[in-house]
Design a protein around this motif. Sequence first.
Motif, mmCIF file in Angstrom:
data_model
loop_
_atom_site.group_PDB
_atom_site.id
_atom_site.type_symbol
_atom_site.label_atom_id
_atom_site.label_comp_id
_atom_site.label_asym_id
_atom_site.label_seq_id
_atom_site.Cartn_x
_atom_site.Cartn_y
_atom_site.Cartn_z
ATOM 1 N N ASN B 61 -11.318 -9.147 9.242
ATOM 2 C CA ASN B 61 -10.800 -7.797 8.989
ATOM 3 C C ASN B 61 -11.059 -7.346 7.561
ATOM 4 O O ASN B 61 -10.678 -8.027 6.608
ATOM 5 N N ALA B 62 -11.668 -6.159 7.422
ATOM 6 C CA ALA B 62 -11.901 -5.610 6.082
ATOM 7 C C ALA B 62 -10.577 -5.288 5.393
ATOM 8 O O ALA B 62 -10.431 -5.473 4.191
ATOM 9 N N LEU B 63 -9.613 -4.789 6.166
ATOM 10 C CA LEU B 63 -8.308 -4.500 5.564
ATOM 11 C C LEU B 63 -7.482 -5.787 5.566
ATOM 12 O O LEU B 63 -6.742 -6.078 6.508
ATOM 13 N N THR B 64 -7.698 -6.566 4.537
ATOM 14 C CA THR B 64 -6.964 -7.819 4.337
ATOM 15 C C THR B 64 -6.608 -7.877 2.866
ATOM 16 O O THR B 64 -7.495 -7.805 2.009
ATOM 17 N N MET B 65 -5.339 -7.952 2.570
ATOM 18 C CA MET B 65 -4.899 -7.896 1.171
ATOM 19 C C MET B 65 -3.446 -8.326 1.094
ATOM 20 O O MET B 65 -2.752 -8.379 2.093
ATOM 21 N N PRO B 66 -2.966 -8.632 -0.111
ATOM 22 C CA PRO B 66 -1.541 -8.890 -0.261
ATOM 23 C C PRO B 66 -0.807 -7.602 -0.627
ATOM 24 O O PRO B 66 -1.220 -6.883 -1.543
ATOM 25 N N VAL B 67 0.261 -7.302 0.109
ATOM 26 C CA VAL B 67 1.143 -6.202 -0.288
ATOM 27 C C VAL B 67 1.908 -6.636 -1.534
ATOM 28 O O VAL B 67 2.325 -7.793 -1.636
ATOM 29 N N SER B 68 2.111 -5.699 -2.471
ATOM 30 C CA SER B 68 2.781 -6.014 -3.740
ATOM 31 C C SER B 68 4.300 -6.024 -3.581
ATOM 32 O O SER B 68 5.029 -5.318 -4.277
ATOM 33 N N GLY B 69 4.779 -6.816 -2.650
ATOM 34 C CA GLY B 69 6.210 -6.928 -2.409
ATOM 35 C C GLY B 69 6.453 -8.108 -1.491
ATOM 36 O O GLY B 69 5.505 -8.748 -1.021
ATOM 37 N N PRO B 70 7.725 -8.402 -1.218
ATOM 38 C CA PRO B 70 8.043 -9.553 -0.372
ATOM 39 C C PRO B 70 7.660 -9.328 1.092
ATOM 40 O O PRO B 70 7.235 -8.232 1.468
ATOM 41 N N GLY B 71 7.803 -10.349 1.912
ATOM 42 C CA GLY B 71 7.455 -10.264 3.328
ATOM 43 C C GLY B 71 8.083 -9.062 4.010
ATOM 44 O O GLY B 71 7.466 -8.442 4.894
ATOM 45 N N THR B 72 9.280 -8.720 3.591
ATOM 46 C CA THR B 72 9.971 -7.549 4.138
ATOM 47 C C THR B 72 9.157 -6.273 3.918
ATOM 48 O O THR B 72 9.126 -5.391 4.774
ATOM 49 N N ALA B 73 8.508 -6.180 2.773
ATOM 50 C CA ALA B 73 7.643 -5.027 2.503
ATOM 51 C C ALA B 73 6.388 -5.106 3.372
ATOM 52 O O ALA B 73 5.847 -4.077 3.793
#
Lengths: 397, 397
Positions: B61-73
């Motif tokens: 998947n091209a859209l693969t990244m870490p969200v800048s927040g906890p798992g809840t985010a």
Amino acid sequence: MAGARSFHPPVRTLMGPGPSDVHPRVLAAMARPTIGHLDPAFVGMMDDLKGLLQGAFKTDNALTMPVSGPGTAGMEACFVNLVEPGDTVIVCRNGVFGERMRQNVVRCGGTAVVVDDAWGQPVDPQKVEDALKAHPEAKVLAFVHAETSTGARSDAKTLAALARRHDCLTIVDTVTSLGGIELLVDAWGLDAVYSGSQKCLSCTPGLAPLTFSDRAVARVKARTTPVQSWFLDTTLVMGYWGSAAKRSYHHTAPINALYALHESLVLLHEEGLEAAWARHARQHAALRAGLEALGLRYVVEAEWRLPQLNAVYVPEGVDDAAARRQLLDDFNLEIGGGLGDLAGKAWRIGLMGYAARPQNVLTCVAAVGAALNHQGIAADVDAAQAAVFAAYAGAKN
Amino acid sequence: MAGARSFHPPVRTLMGPGPSDVHPRVLAAMARPTIGHLDPAFVGMMDDLKGLLQGAFKTDNALTMPVSGPGTAGMEACFVNLVEPGDTVIVCRNGVFGERMRQNVVRCGGTAVVVDDAWGQPVDPQKVEDALKAHPEAKVLAFVHAETSTGARSDAKTLAALARRHDCLTIVDTVTSLGGIELLVDAWGLDAVYSGSQKCLSCTPGLAPLTFSDRAVARVKARTTPVQSWFLDTTLVMGYWGSAAKRSYHHTAPINALYALHESLVLLHEEGLEAAWARHARQHAALRAGLEALGLRYVVEAEWRLPQLNAVYVPEGVDDAAARRQLLDDFNLEIGGGLGDLAGKAWRIGLMGYAARPQNVLTCVAAVGAALNHQGIAADVDAAQAAVFAAYAGAKN
């Protein structure tokens, strides 16, 4: 695969619009052993952190805590909690972040009434008063205290008083002001105030200090619709941050990032908040003397200039990107480019937190002078350095 | 003020439901010098991180990244992007996080159709199929792969196939599964998948790895209403994370937290993903042997048990809180209590990431045995240690 190697970043001097230089003690705190988010030792640290944050904001607000996300999440926390569908919000827009506030209002289903001022200008209180009079239905006034995109300060005290007179709550962006210039949340009567860890607090990016007045808390409690974000719903988050007596799980706190913020606030407390403001002013005066001696002109007029964010025009004939790239490659110095209306036209030179120190001022003036010379601009680096020294000497008298 | 001193946390062994033990190399990475979020060196690291994350998720998947927040985010990012007001979402609920998903649907203005299973049970595919048939209007099926509140695994592959057959996208919580058990995002056809940094990745808490299939991306692009969160709007965030060729500012990335996640993914790559899964299984077998020899019973039946999260019933007559407090005070060992239906009734013993190693298994079995004895339960610690050694020996044959 390629890239599966440990990453060792270069050591930069960070004088852009943020992140700014992080204090070594803050980096050391970040690497301390992770413990649980309900560990009694951690819960004690949270209380200390909350008290330190209240001190930095100059507030007694019970709802004072860091949001577990960047300043952008702090902004969103204010809007999703305080704006209900159909609400009118007056938004002051004199840079990137005022526009972002407007978009937040729209995404909350609110109606934004925009008060525009030119980029680089402060928010005009007269225009705001006119808008408040024209929109008696408005429930919130939103503005940016220190516009990171332009380096302009606005008169938060006057704007908040206007809002109060018209029975509006205030949402105030203090991302770049907290710890760098005077900010008196309680004395000025600000209601929902958010900031960022990576500017004048000398901390790493990733957390958004937040404080809500009792009026703001009452507004949240009186909502007739749920807060659209579960993650940012303050009534839920405060189950974890609210009282040391009973902390219940909401989300897993970013433990090590909180160690870092705590340490940065201890540093601020050791220095003294007013002393930190004075330091930013002193370093700004020296940097300004040097930059002006190099022939650079400020975007913002003196009265509204932020000491911690120096926006100067890129001189005619200078290749903006090439000059900044040279600063990075030759001197490991990062300064910021312009955003929005100022893209390609201005540099934003930060003097935030740990970056607001003489070593950075000297490095920056010399390096920028060299970069200008490299591009054929006859900037007198010796004269600029002399101006810096004169400014420091003057500050001592 | 009180509390204005540097915080030095105790050194714990973290065997709760997360955060779990952080690898020393990850802590060291966190303390590296902060650089700018648009620094060319940082942008290169982001590309590496993205590739490593694709590897961990087994996806292209091209859209693969870490969200800048906890798992809840991360959870919220999935729902706010994929659910529009009026959409029907089938939500599987067999623990805390299924219920949280339901609340997310409601806050997005969607209609949640809940498929309930008992806490500790996996999601029942038959019930899900019935719900899909009864609700042909459903657009999304949401479920938790590894329920952190109960220690139960669900059959993500089968559930995803059902969803596809009924033309639904899937939103899948892999907070506790990523890096710990088999998870094949592409092969199973999962659409919107989020995780957390603080579980089986051996990293600090604060980031939420996220991946969207092309189908999910197409759904976001086809929306007729704006994503209600500006911070989590993937169409905006990908302006920063999307392509190395042109990264534009969206929010200030949590630089040092990303160093840590990168290093944790390098560690996972060095070990090999399948080897990490096998390690979790091996350590689980040893821990299970020890806990069962102490007389403890598992909440979840063997087939659906998560190796990385061992939920066991608190024996009759044992004071849950006192026992966990003793483990913390006497042995610096954190294990988790029960949540929701299991509050006061179960312990959740994590074996996640760097915590899934023999030292932790030996410590945990001995310490839990001592705590049981302290409360008057005749648990045979010697026999339990022998069972652990036998399990390790068996794993070698």
